[in-house]
Design an enzyme around this catalytic site. Structure first.
Site, PDB file in Angstrom:
ATOM      1  CG  HIS A 115      -3.898  14.299 -38.689  1.00  0.00           C
ATOM      2  ND1 HIS A 115      -4.639  14.772 -39.751  1.00  0.00           N
ATOM      3  CD2 HIS A 115      -4.522  14.734 -37.557  1.00  0.00           C
ATOM      4  CE1 HIS A 115      -5.682  15.473 -39.279  1.00  0.00           C
ATOM      5  NE2 HIS A 115      -5.647  15.445 -37.955  1.00  0.00           N
ATOM      6  CD  GLU A 150      -8.842  16.805 -36.572  1.00  0.00           C
ATOM      7  OE1 GLU A 150      -9.776  17.612 -36.651  1.00  0.00           O
ATOM      8  OE2 GLU A 150      -7.885  16.812 -37.366  1.00  0.00           O
ATOM      9  CG  ASP A 175      -1.681  16.532 -41.223  1.00  0.00           C
ATOM     10  OD1 ASP A 175      -2.533  15.634 -41.369  1.00  0.00           O
ATOM     11  OD2 ASP A 175      -1.844  17.501 -40.464  1.00  0.00           O
TER      12      ASP A 175
HETATM   13  C1  TNX Z   1      -8.241  20.730 -37.013  1.00  0.00           C
HETATM   14  S1  TNX Z   1      -6.366  21.757 -34.844  1.00  0.00           S
HETATM   15  C2  TNX Z   1      -6.999  20.134 -37.099  1.00  0.00           C
HETATM   16  C3  TNX Z   1      -6.182  20.323 -38.299  1.00  0.00           C
HETATM   17  C4  TNX Z   1      -6.913  21.128 -39.337  1.00  0.00           C
HETATM   18  C5  TNX Z   1      -7.634  22.275 -38.675  1.00  0.00           C
HETATM   19  C6  TNX Z   1      -8.305  23.222 -39.616  1.00  0.00           C
HETATM   20  C7  TNX Z   1      -6.043  20.254 -34.966  1.00  0.00           C
HETATM   21  C8  TNX Z   1      -5.335  19.690 -33.848  1.00  0.00           C
HETATM   22  N1  TNX Z   1      -6.421  19.515 -36.031  1.00  0.00           N
HETATM   23  O1  TNX Z   1      -5.755  19.086 -38.793  1.00  0.00           O
HETATM   24  O2  TNX Z   1      -6.005  21.573 -40.287  1.00  0.00           O
HETATM   25  O3  TNX Z   1      -8.596  21.761 -37.792  1.00  0.00           O
HETATM   26  O4  TNX Z   1      -8.747  24.397 -38.966  1.00  0.00           O
END
Ligand code: TNX
Length: 538
Positions: free
Chosen positions: A271, A335, A202
């Site tokens: 990420h 994301e 990450d």
């Molecule tokens: C979203 S769940 C994210 C994570 C974060 C999390 C915190 C997901 C696929 N991505 O990177 O840690 O929310 O709740």
């Protein structure tokens, strides 16, 4: 007159108490609740003369025998039982019978506790392992020493509702040592979870050694400091940690001995800050980048225009596949901001060359290219539901986290799905009134809400529902700094989720679960699981 009423009411109260005491004693207290269980008359007495008998001398029986011996020694304070390999059931024995012709479903088992002995039968070793877990949970927690352990006679026929019963752990935001990961896996197996989703890369740290790219851990596993809680301050302390290949192998083997598959997650295209800091040439601008010291979503992502990005990711996947035998490799996909691709000439060129309409399609092209590579190696990909945007890669499975819409869309299109919606399955969320809890990321997901989760959305037909492989809870560690804190967020909620993914809906009822999980807190105390007590103090 008054005294008379008093006497009658005292009698009534004591009658109620004794009935309760009996039913308490007679309840099996197994979590997840078995599909079918009948309590029979009498009890089996486990004494030092009891033996364990296995139906063959297959060394895999070690996995089944070991938890019995460990439980007797560590939890009940008893000596290990004598083991007879490849024998017949005898009086007072625990007979472990592997019978591929039994007709018992995959991972299912039949457990008979009789006065004369215990028989666990299954058609695979996982089933025997789960039969043992149920048997051990039928032993009232206590220090037995020289006394016999009495187990209520019962007949249980059990098998899981779903094939993917998962828990996830993010070791990037806060690193967790190998010893804890093993403990985490061990406790998962007690509740019959079979999938451990290991979030290894990450923005805030790359946590797995890669031979071809040593800087991933030399540089990428270290961040200079960490934001303190939700404040504007930083702690000024370096945070580091990674797993060597040797440690990863140990974790995978330890999990396999408990019938748990480790699914590794290597994040792409987003990420990626830790990877880009280690190898800046893989980003659109070439850097400089930094291993992030705060949380969130960052614009720096792998460049989709450079061939070197794919060379790198394929090399990484080669090493990952060699370490993890799982059918699925998790490629993240969540994301991924598109701003750096928008201003990158190479990414724009790629869009043109491939006839794509925009950056969303570029992400889809990226994932599909990686999927093809991974499929060629005989594995499948799973990704967060953002991989639906711009078109889903042909064989990809989807992990639905932004609610259930992604899961519904994927299942309708004939793709396999794991349900993990933020509303019910995020164990980084608060589980009780925030004022009474350690700082968490937000949300509110108390025990009863987790218990009430139904992984198959109403919108799906029964045909489409077959694509729901199961569900899992995610444990993101932005605000979870230590192993003890992880346990606190996970227990008792994992017990509730285990029942969601194992037990048929008809047999599930919260107040009954609540009573059983309350008895399990004795076990948590005995084995040293740090759990959240809020639900038990009401
Ligand atoms: C979203 S769940 C994210 C994570 C974060 C999390 C915190 C997901 C696929 N991505 O990177 O840690 O929310 O709740």
């Amino acid at each position: 007159m008054k005294t008379g009423i008093k006497i009658i009411s005292v009698m009534l109260i004591s009658a109620i108490t004794s009935v309760e005491a009996i039913s308490q004693q007679k309840s099996l207290n197994i979590i997840p609740k078995p599909a079918k269980a009948v309590i029979e008359k009498g009890e089996f007495r486990l004494t030092k003369r009891s033996v364990i008998v296995t139906s063959s001398d297959d060394p895999e029986f070690n996995n089944i025998v070991r938890p019995i011996q460990e439980y007797l020694q560590n939890i009940c304070n008893k000596s290990p039982l004598t083991l007879k390999r490849s024998g017949k059931p005898s009086r007072g024995s625990i007979f472990l019978k592997l019978n591929s012709e039994s007709g018992i479903q995959k991972e299912g088992y039949k457990l008979s506790v009789m006065k004369k002995g215990v028989v666990i039968e299954a058609s695979d070793f996982a089933g025997l392992f789960y039969g043992v877990q149920s048997l051990l949970q039928m032993i009232p927690v206590g220090d037995y020493g020289e006394s016999a352990i009495k187990i209520t006679c019962a007949t249980i026929e059990d098998s899981p509702r779903f094939g993917w019963r998962g828990l996830h752990l993010d070791v990037c935001r806060h690193f967790m040592p190998k010893e804890f990961v093993l403990k985490y896996i061990d406790y998962m197996s007690m509740y019959k979870f079979n999938t451990f989703h290991f979030h290894l890369t990450d923005d805030q740290g790359w946590r797995i050694e890669m031979e071809k790219y040593p800087d991933l851990v030399n540089i990428g596993s270290v961040r200079s400091e960490t934001r303190i809680g939700k404040s504007d301050k930083f702690d000024g302390t370096e945070h580091r940690g990674y797993f060597t290949k040797e440690e990863i192998r140990e974790i995978v083997k330890y999990a396999a001995e408990r019938y748990i598959t480790v699914v590794p997650e290597i994040e792409m295209p987003g990420h990626a800050s830790a990877a880009l800091t280690s190898y800046p040439e893989l980003g659109c601008t070439g850097g400089p980048y930094k291993v992030q010291t705060k949380w969130g979503v960052f614009d720096e992502v792998f460049c989709a225009g450079k061939e070197s990005t794919f060379k790198f990711l394929q090399d990484v996947i080669d090493e990952v596949i060699e370490l993890f035998p799982s059918k699925f490799i998790h490629i993240g996909g969540d994301e991924c901001p598109k701003s750096s691709w928008k201003s990158c000439p190479l990414c724009q060129q790629r869009i043109k060359d491939e006839g794509l309409s925009d950056e969303h399609q570029l992400q889809s092209w990226f994932v599909t290219r990686m999927e093809k590579y991974i499929n060629e190696k005989g594995r499948k990909i799973i990704g967060w539901d953002e991989i639906l945007e711009g078109g889903l890669a042909p064989n990809a499975a989807v992990m639905s986290w932004r609610g259930v819409a992604g899961g519904i869309e994927a299942a309708k299109a004939g793709h396999y799905v794991v349900m993990s919606p933020g509303t019910h399955c995020y164990f980084d969320h608060y589980q009780a009134d925030a004022a009474s809890q350690p700082l968490a990321i937000g949300g509110f997901t108390p025990l009863e809400k987790v218990y009430g989760y139904e992984p198959v959305p109403e919108e799906l037909t029964s045909e489409e529902s077959k694509y729901i492989m199961g569900a899992q809870a995610n444990v993101w560690t932005e605000y979870i700094l230590s192993p003890e804190h992880v346990e606190y967020m996970v227990y008792p909620r994992a017990a509730a989720l285990s029942e969601v993914v194992w037990t048929p809906n008809e047999g599930r009822e919260y107040s009954d679960f609540k009573r059983r999980v309350t008895t399990h807190t004795e076990l948590y105390k005995k084995i040293g699981i740090n759990y959240c007590k809020s639900e038990f103090e009401k």
